[in-house]
Design an enzyme around this catalytic site. Structure first.
Site, PDB file in Angstrom:
ATOM      1  N   ARG A  59      33.783  51.335  10.489  1.00  0.00           N
ATOM      2  CA  ARG A  59      34.237  50.932   9.149  1.00  0.00           C
ATOM      3  C   ARG A  59      35.126  49.691   9.234  1.00  0.00           C
ATOM      4  O   ARG A  59      35.069  48.803   8.400  1.00  0.00           O
ATOM      5  CB  ARG A  59      35.004  52.086   8.497  1.00  0.00           C
ATOM      6  CG  ARG A  59      34.132  53.292   8.258  1.00  0.00           C
ATOM      7  CD  ARG A  59      34.927  54.425   7.655  1.00  0.00           C
ATOM      8  NE  ARG A  59      35.493  54.040   6.376  1.00  0.00           N
ATOM      9  CZ  ARG A  59      36.548  54.642   5.828  1.00  0.00           C
ATOM     10  NH1 ARG A  59      37.149  55.624   6.467  1.00  0.00           N
ATOM     11  NH2 ARG A  59      36.999  54.260   4.666  1.00  0.00           N
ATOM     12  N   HIS A 109      46.901  55.708   1.266  1.00  0.00           N
ATOM     13  CA  HIS A 109      46.117  56.461   2.253  1.00  0.00           C
ATOM     14  C   HIS A 109      45.966  55.698   3.572  1.00  0.00           C
ATOM     15  O   HIS A 109      45.069  55.982   4.350  1.00  0.00           O
ATOM     16  CB  HIS A 109      44.735  56.808   1.685  1.00  0.00           C
ATOM     17  CG  HIS A 109      44.776  57.860   0.611  1.00  0.00           C
ATOM     18  ND1 HIS A 109      43.717  58.140  -0.219  1.00  0.00           N
ATOM     19  CD2 HIS A 109      45.771  58.722   0.237  1.00  0.00           C
ATOM     20  CE1 HIS A 109      44.057  59.119  -1.064  1.00  0.00           C
ATOM     21  NE2 HIS A 109      45.298  59.476  -0.817  1.00  0.00           N
ATOM     22  N   ASN A 202      36.106  53.320 -15.120  1.00  0.00           N
ATOM     23  CA  ASN A 202      35.301  53.936 -14.071  1.00  0.00           C
ATOM     24  C   ASN A 202      33.832  53.904 -14.476  1.00  0.00           C
ATOM     25  O   ASN A 202      33.523  53.765 -15.655  1.00  0.00           O
ATOM     26  CB  ASN A 202      35.760  55.395 -13.871  1.00  0.00           C
ATOM     27  CG  ASN A 202      35.550  55.893 -12.456  1.00  0.00           C
ATOM     28  OD1 ASN A 202      35.808  55.158 -11.504  1.00  0.00           O
ATOM     29  ND2 ASN A 202      35.083  57.113 -12.311  1.00  0.00           N
TER      30      ASN A 202
END
Ligand code: APR
Length: 237
Positions: A59, A109, A202
């Site tokens: 990633r 995060h 969204n």
């Protein structure tokens, strides 16, 4: 509608989707055949660190092939021009907000481009492959770095700062997040409880969509630049 001074924006994987970063819970799910428990928990790392390191190495390498999109750039413009308080809280571990130029930014995060040394506890910028067991730039011990990512069961970063900003904001905006993961999914309720207006943008209604005063459905790359222009021209959401 009251004037807006202080803004908190929460972003999730959906804002990076148009840059080519896969979302977590979409059909092309990020986990790539892995169960969450096998790659995103401290237990998984203890059990099979090579699998976990390879997963995040891939990633991290992919970040070099993607670029900020119109939504990241619009939020950076808002950050540069907004005279009141603003905090952009991202759940994303990519660096697309940073590269777009956002500065009042917090990665709750963690970040792919950061390493956390389990020997000396230091965090350092990191761009290579952790599976190779490189040495920590601080204590020089090899093989003790882990991805500086908040895994399931771990405490997100800077929660006090986030709570403080949520308690002071007049406008809370959530962009590109499914609302499936707490504590981020509960920010809308905290902000609303403290009197903020709340807006979600969204692709589909999030799990907590009913908590928002307003929901705009569509692609972040279309919705966010228009919203930023609205806010900058009127100071209203
Ligand atoms: N524009 C706007 N929204 C989009 C777009 C787009 N182009 N593409 C997808 N979305 C929406 C999806 O409809 C979905 O609701 O983005 C949302 C992404 O949801 P998730 O994949 O669940 O990502 P996120 O909410 O960021 O996940 C939260 O879960 O696995 C953990 O720690 C990880 O930070 C992550 C957290």
């Amino acid at each position: 509608m009251k004037d807006i001074q202080n803004i908190v924006i929460l972003t999730g994987a959906g804002i990076s989707a148009e840059s080519g970063v896969a979302t977590f819970r979409g059909p092309d799910g990020l986990w790539e055949g892995h169960r969450v428990e096998d790659v995103a928990t401290p237990e998984a790392f203890a059990r099979n660190s090579e699998l976990v390191q390879n997963f995040y190495d891939q990633r991290r390498a992919r970040l070099k092939t993607v670029h900020p999109n119109a939504a990241h750039k619009a939020l950076a413009k808002l950050d540069a021009k907004w005279p009141g308080e603003l905090l952009l809280v991202t759940q994303n571990v990519d660096d697309l907000h940073d590269r777009a130029g956002s500065t009042r930014l917090l990665h709750m995060h963690g970040e792919l481009n950061s390493a956390w040394c389990l020997a000396c506890d230091a965090r350092s910028p990191f761009e290579g492959e952790m599976a190779e067991g490189p040495a920590c730039p601080h204590c020089h011990q090899p093989g003790r770095l882990r991805p500086d990512i908040v895994w399931f069961g771990e405490m997100p970063y800077q929660m006090e700062r986030i709570e403080r900003a949520l308690s002071r904001c007049d406008l809370f905006v959530s962009i590109g997040t499914s609302g499936a993961v707490y504590p981020a999914a509960g920010f809308v309720q905290t902000a609303r409880y403290n009197g903020a207006r709340t807006l979600e943008m969204n692709l589909d209604p999030s799990e907590g969509s009913f908590h928002f005063h307003e929901s705009r459905m569509g692609r972040a790359g279309d919705l966010v630049p228009d919203w930023v222009e609205e806010v900058l021209s009127h100071g209203l959401c």
